[in-house]
Design a protein around this motif. Sequence first.
Motif, PDB file in Angstrom:
ATOM      1  N   LEU A 147     -22.007  -7.212  19.713  1.00 17.47           N
ATOM      2  CA  LEU A 147     -22.810  -8.402  19.431  1.00 17.47           C
ATOM      3  C   LEU A 147     -22.412  -9.081  18.127  1.00 17.47           C
ATOM      4  CD1 LEU A 147     -26.452  -7.465  20.498  1.00 17.47           C
ATOM      5  CD2 LEU A 147     -24.751  -8.813  21.729  1.00 17.47           C
ATOM      6  N   VAL A 148     -21.704  -8.382  17.255  1.00 20.80           N
ATOM      7  CA  VAL A 148     -21.344  -8.959  15.957  1.00 20.80           C
ATOM      8  C   VAL A 148     -20.558 -10.267  16.116  1.00 20.80           C
ATOM      9  CG1 VAL A 148     -19.951  -8.608  13.877  1.00 20.80           C
ATOM     10  CG2 VAL A 148     -21.520  -6.811  14.649  1.00 20.80           C
ATOM     11  N   LYS A 210     -19.168  -7.666  26.794  1.00 23.37           N
ATOM     12  CA  LYS A 210     -18.781  -9.017  27.217  1.00 23.37           C
ATOM     13  C   LYS A 210     -19.057 -10.017  26.102  1.00 23.37           C
ATOM     14  CE  LYS A 210     -19.140 -12.223  31.118  1.00 23.37           C
ATOM     15  NZ  LYS A 210     -20.054 -13.345  30.907  1.00 23.37           N
ATOM     16  N   ALA A 211     -20.120  -9.802  25.343  1.00 24.74           N
ATOM     17  CA  ALA A 211     -20.416 -10.665  24.203  1.00 24.74           C
ATOM     18  C   ALA A 211     -19.254 -10.653  23.210  1.00 24.74           C
ATOM     19  CB  ALA A 211     -21.702 -10.210  23.517  1.00 24.74           C
ATOM     20  N   GLY A 212     -18.741  -9.465  22.941  1.00 25.78           N
ATOM     21  CA  GLY A 212     -17.612  -9.360  22.020  1.00 25.78           C
ATOM     22  C   GLY A 212     -16.364 -10.028  22.553  1.00 25.78           C
ATOM     23  N   ILE A 213     -16.101  -9.845  23.865  1.00 25.86           N
ATOM     24  CA  ILE A 213     -14.925 -10.451  24.484  1.00 25.86           C
ATOM     25  C   ILE A 213     -15.034 -11.979  24.454  1.00 25.86           C
ATOM     26  CG2 ILE A 213     -13.662 -10.733  26.657  1.00 25.86           C
ATOM     27  CD1 ILE A 213     -14.535  -7.827  27.336  1.00 25.86           C
ATOM     28  N   ALA A 214     -16.224 -12.486  24.732  1.00 21.35           N
ATOM     29  CA  ALA A 214     -16.420 -13.927  24.829  1.00 21.35           C
ATOM     30  C   ALA A 214     -16.306 -14.633  23.486  1.00 21.35           C
ATOM     31  CB  ALA A 214     -17.783 -14.217  25.459  1.00 21.35           C
ATOM     32  N   TYR A 215     -16.759 -13.980  22.416  1.00 23.50           N
ATOM     33  CA  TYR A 215     -16.913 -14.700  21.160  1.00 23.50           C
ATOM     34  C   TYR A 215     -15.982 -14.247  20.035  1.00 23.50           C
ATOM     35  CZ  TYR A 215     -21.023 -16.759  23.333  1.00 23.50           C
ATOM     36  OH  TYR A 215     -21.865 -17.449  24.174  1.00 23.50           O
ATOM     37  N   SER A 216     -15.201 -13.176  20.222  1.00 22.65           N
ATOM     38  CA  SER A 216     -14.244 -12.771  19.185  1.00 22.65           C
ATOM     39  C   SER A 216     -13.097 -13.762  19.108  1.00 22.65           C
ATOM     40  CB  SER A 216     -13.686 -11.379  19.493  1.00 22.65           C
ATOM     41  OG  SER A 216     -14.651 -10.384  19.325  1.00 22.65           O
ATOM     42  N   ASP A 217     -12.553 -13.921  17.923  1.00 25.49           N
ATOM     43  CA  ASP A 217     -11.382 -14.790  17.773  1.00 25.49           C
ATOM     44  C   ASP A 217     -10.153 -14.160  18.420  1.00 25.49           C
ATOM     45  OD1 ASP A 217     -12.443 -17.037  16.113  1.00 25.49           O
ATOM     46  OD2 ASP A 217     -12.923 -15.387  14.767  1.00 25.49           O
ATOM     47  N   LEU A 218     -10.048 -12.849  18.359  1.00 20.24           N
ATOM     48  CA  LEU A 218      -8.993 -12.123  19.057  1.00 20.24           C
ATOM     49  C   LEU A 218      -9.580 -10.850  19.648  1.00 20.24           C
ATOM     50  CD1 LEU A 218      -5.697 -12.242  16.910  1.00 20.24           C
ATOM     51  CD2 LEU A 218      -6.077 -13.261  19.150  1.00 20.24           C
ATOM     52  N   VAL A 219      -9.003 -10.400  20.746  1.00 18.27           N
ATOM     53  CA  VAL A 219      -9.402  -9.152  21.400  1.00 18.27           C
ATOM     54  C   VAL A 219      -8.178  -8.265  21.513  1.00 18.27           C
ATOM     55  CG1 VAL A 219     -10.366  -8.102  23.495  1.00 18.27           C
ATOM     56  CG2 VAL A 219     -11.186 -10.351  22.734  1.00 18.27           C
TER      57      VAL A 219
END
Length: 485
Positions: A147-148, A210-219
């Motif tokens: 969520l971060v 999914k929150a992390g995947i959607a909103y991170s600048d890189l994965v």
Amino acid sequence: MPFHHKVVFIASEIYPFSKTGGLGDVLGALPLTLSRMGVDVAVITPFYGRLSTGEFKLRLISSRCPVGYPWAPITAEIYMADYHGLPVYFIQRGEYFDRRFYYNTHDGDYFDNCERFIFFCRACLEWARRMDMAPRLIHVHDWQAGLVPAFMHFWRQIDPFWRDTRTMLTIHNLAFQGRFASRLFKESGLPPEAWNMDGVEFWGDFNLLKAGIAYSDLVTTVSPTYAEEILTTEYGCGLEGILSKRRYALRGILNGADYSVWDPGNDRYLPCTYSASDIANKAACKQNLLDEMDMDPTLANRPVLGFIGRLRRQKGVDLLIDILPELMRMGLGVVVLGEGNLEFEAQLMEMMETYPGRLYVRIGYTEDLAHRIQAASDIFLMPSRYEPCGLTQIYALRFGTPPVATNRGGLKDTIVPYPDPQCTGFTFPEATAESFLQSIRQAVDVFSRPEEWNTIVHRAMRADFSWERSAARYLEVYRELGIDV
């Protein structure tokens, strides 16, 4: 004195303080390696009830850090340890983290895991918000910190403090997603616009990974092959759609091994040490373990196969159970260390009674026994149905214990398969009992030719998967985000 860090890691485990598997090992090594390379880095993690502090003294540095979840007055205590020069901050809230286990018991996941890790993510950011300057990068790991990046995506738009902070998510295992009822989204503190198919919503549920995947600048994922596999229906665990949509931001970086901990030349858990230049004492380590476990003395001259891992289907332990009778007929020894599925645990314990002296099973996990099994085994078994990276096969290579493994994920990226002239182990293409057994037969056949076997052992021990190589690749990715480290 200025209080800030350029790179902040957020994760639910860090060895030696907390660990259930590879995540803890990675967090215990990667930030420390970056720190030694001159990167200004820190780690934030939960203060669990079963935290192992050992030689590292914890001190309370904030008794009332405001969090605001789920009610405005809630606060966290912040503790800190100096881990060989790496600052590690611990988020403490008794009702969330003072438990016997980290995430679940044998009966299943804790009912309030969503609330626990919403609290954790918000507490981490509130603690970072109290620093003199915002971190340039927040590097989060797995669903517990997922969520971060979502919070950061929305907060950057309204809070100048976070304007230049970038986020990166590392997926250690896509199968564990933190999927919860939709009603919990309303308590998370995220704005309503996050609830959509390109955000945190997943088939009507609230999905933290999914929150992390959607909103991170890189994965990133923990191996190049796994980064490719998770884009497919077979390995995407339902998230292949959003991963494919964000393919441009996806990178695969192979995990490393902490050779200050996992090296038979300096291992404090072994009865005697050995190295690639002199492996004589590996036989002594084997004999020591055979004596300790009261196993058949003839196994000193026969292959002993080791398995260390969670006892669940992903790790292929059911395949091992299926072929154990045949392995016993072949005159082999098998040593198993792990815990997990209660049915698999019961089957293995029953089979140990059927094959006394040939099969040894220890339910649970102890660090010292894991090291001694790696050193004592001749062949290491890793029949995983999928393996994002895997660390135990990397440790096995350094311990001169050629692996037999599926040709998946990080296993494919770390094992050069027989009969390649540069082979370091044995792989098989399908996660079936038949393919697994055939690959073991091949390894046992080569074991019967000592000169050829020893060549493979020496080559495996010289393979280099140090964290320095992996950390250098992470630095390259950080720079892609415009972060000068």
